[in-house]
Write a protein that holds these residues in place. Sequence first.
Motif, PDB file in Angstrom:
ATOM      1  N   HIS A 168       0.833  -1.212   0.000  1.00 25.75           N
ATOM      2  CA  HIS A 168       0.000   0.000   0.000  1.00 25.75           C
ATOM      3  C   HIS A 168       0.862   1.255   0.000  1.00 25.75           C
ATOM      4  O   HIS A 168       0.626   2.183  -0.791  1.00 25.75           O
ATOM      5  CB  HIS A 168      -0.916  -0.015   1.226  1.00 25.75           C
ATOM      6  CG  HIS A 168      -1.865   1.130   1.295  1.00 25.75           C
ATOM      7  ND1 HIS A 168      -3.033   1.188   0.556  1.00 25.75           N
ATOM      8  CD2 HIS A 168      -1.830   2.281   2.027  1.00 25.75           C
ATOM      9  CE1 HIS A 168      -3.662   2.306   0.819  1.00 25.75           C
ATOM     10  NE2 HIS A 168      -2.959   2.993   1.715  1.00 25.75           N
TER      11      HIS A 168
ATOM     12  N   GLY B  42       1.384   3.784  -3.102  1.00 20.47           N
ATOM     13  CA  GLY B  42       1.010   5.182  -2.869  1.00 20.47           C
ATOM     14  C   GLY B  42       2.143   6.137  -3.191  1.00 20.47           C
ATOM     15  O   GLY B  42       1.925   7.212  -3.768  1.00 20.47           O
TER      16      GLY B  42
ATOM     17  N   LEU C 282       2.094   8.983  -6.099  1.00 20.89           N
ATOM     18  CA  LEU C 282       2.350  10.395  -5.822  1.00 20.89           C
ATOM     19  C   LEU C 282       3.415  10.959  -6.763  1.00 20.89           C
ATOM     20  O   LEU C 282       3.264  12.067  -7.301  1.00 20.89           O
ATOM     21  CB  LEU C 282       2.788  10.583  -4.371  1.00 20.89           C
ATOM     22  CG  LEU C 282       1.694  10.485  -3.307  1.00 20.89           C
ATOM     23  CD1 LEU C 282       2.299  10.558  -1.916  1.00 20.89           C
ATOM     24  CD2 LEU C 282       0.666  11.603  -3.495  1.00 20.89           C
TER      25      LEU C 282
ATOM     26  N   LEU D 212      -2.661   3.827  -8.375  1.00 18.70           N
ATOM     27  CA  LEU D 212      -3.825   4.230  -7.586  1.00 18.70           C
ATOM     28  C   LEU D 212      -4.755   3.032  -7.393  1.00 18.70           C
ATOM     29  O   LEU D 212      -5.320   2.848  -6.307  1.00 18.70           O
ATOM     30  CB  LEU D 212      -4.568   5.371  -8.285  1.00 18.70           C
ATOM     31  CG  LEU D 212      -5.887   5.820  -7.632  1.00 18.70           C
ATOM     32  CD1 LEU D 212      -5.644   6.294  -6.208  1.00 18.70           C
ATOM     33  CD2 LEU D 212      -6.542   6.925  -8.468  1.00 18.70           C
TER      34      LEU D 212
ATOM     35  N   VAL E 117      -3.371   0.995  -4.672  1.00 19.16           N
ATOM     36  CA  VAL E 117      -3.630   1.670  -3.398  1.00 19.16           C
ATOM     37  C   VAL E 117      -5.061   1.395  -2.941  1.00 19.16           C
ATOM     38  O   VAL E 117      -5.320   1.100  -1.765  1.00 19.16           O
ATOM     39  CB  VAL E 117      -3.396   3.192  -3.529  1.00 19.16           C
ATOM     40  CG1 VAL E 117      -3.898   3.923  -2.278  1.00 19.16           C
ATOM     41  CG2 VAL E 117      -1.920   3.481  -3.743  1.00 19.16           C
TER      42      VAL E 117
ATOM     43  N   THR F  50      -9.724   6.742   0.376  1.00 22.87           N
ATOM     44  CA  THR F  50      -9.427   5.847  -0.740  1.00 22.87           C
ATOM     45  C   THR F  50     -10.508   5.908  -1.797  1.00 22.87           C
ATOM     46  O   THR F  50     -10.226   5.991  -2.999  1.00 22.87           O
ATOM     47  CB  THR F  50      -9.275   4.400  -0.226  1.00 22.87           C
ATOM     48  OG1 THR F  50      -8.197   4.338   0.714  1.00 22.87           O
ATOM     49  CG2 THR F  50      -8.989   3.452  -1.378  1.00 22.87           C
TER      50      THR F  50
ATOM     51  N   SER G 248     -10.355   9.274  -3.859  1.00 24.20           N
ATOM     52  CA  SER G 248      -9.324   9.268  -4.894  1.00 24.20           C
ATOM     53  C   SER G 248      -9.643   8.261  -5.995  1.00 24.20           C
ATOM     54  O   SER G 248      -9.426   8.536  -7.182  1.00 24.20           O
ATOM     55  CB  SER G 248      -7.955   8.943  -4.275  1.00 24.20           C
ATOM     56  OG  SER G 248      -7.567   9.959  -3.373  1.00 24.20           O
TER      57      SER G 248
ATOM     58  N   ILE H 283      -4.797  11.376  -2.338  1.00 23.90           N
ATOM     59  CA  ILE H 283      -3.721  10.466  -1.941  1.00 23.90           C
ATOM     60  C   ILE H 283      -2.677  11.201  -1.100  1.00 23.90           C
ATOM     61  O   ILE H 283      -2.169  10.681  -0.105  1.00 23.90           O
ATOM     62  CB  ILE H 283      -3.048   9.846  -3.182  1.00 23.90           C
ATOM     63  CG1 ILE H 283      -4.023   8.949  -3.926  1.00 23.90           C
ATOM     64  CG2 ILE H 283      -1.809   9.044  -2.787  1.00 23.90           C
ATOM     65  CD1 ILE H 283      -4.450   7.728  -3.155  1.00 23.90           C
TER      66      ILE H 283
END
Length: 218
Positions: free
Chosen positions: A15, A19, A23, A50, A53, A74, A77, A173
């Motif tokens: 995760h 992430g 980013l 994503l 994630v 979550t 996003s 995020i």
Amino acid sequence: MKDYSLLHQANVIIHVFAGSIALIAGLVSILTKKGGKNHRKAGLIFLSFLAVVVLTGLVGVFVFGRNIFLLVITMLSAYLGFSGYRVLKSKSNKLHLIDIVVALATLITMCYFMYYLKSIGFIWSPVIIYSTVGYLLLMVAYDFIRYLIPANTYGNLWIYEHILKMISAFSGILSAFTGTVLPQYHPFSQFLPSVLGTIVAIGFMIYVYNKRKVNTFT
């Protein structure tokens, strides 16, 4: 129990890794020339990670019983990333079944989240809860309403939708990241990235609008 803990730790590592990549890719997409090769490639990488994630976040909440507030971040996003990608692909407000299904699934998730909060009490800052849930519901409501806009009136609104939704997905995020690593600065570390993202998105939309306006008269 030991195996269970190891699985949870592995899920957390995946995760966090996904992430972080999301980013970085999202930032590259924002900073590179819009519509260019690097922008598109970074955008696809952002959406791919994503998705990871989102998946690991859902596993963390429903399998390992972790912080359920991460569920709403979550879903925010995830939905904005999905919708922002879909509007880019269609470049219209034509109705598609998959968009309706995803929007309804998001609404059901939000109803579950609010029911859960009511049952345990509001243990998180109200500004974070209401702003996050409210913004997500606003975007879902708009996505339903936009189907009623005549095609000739809708025109190129998809450009501005794409900008707002993708940057909002990125800032969501980012908010989850800063809120996790900087808990001593709550609630500011949770909502300031979203505020900054909104400002950046508005700036890009104004820039695109002015650029298209100039091109129209030249």
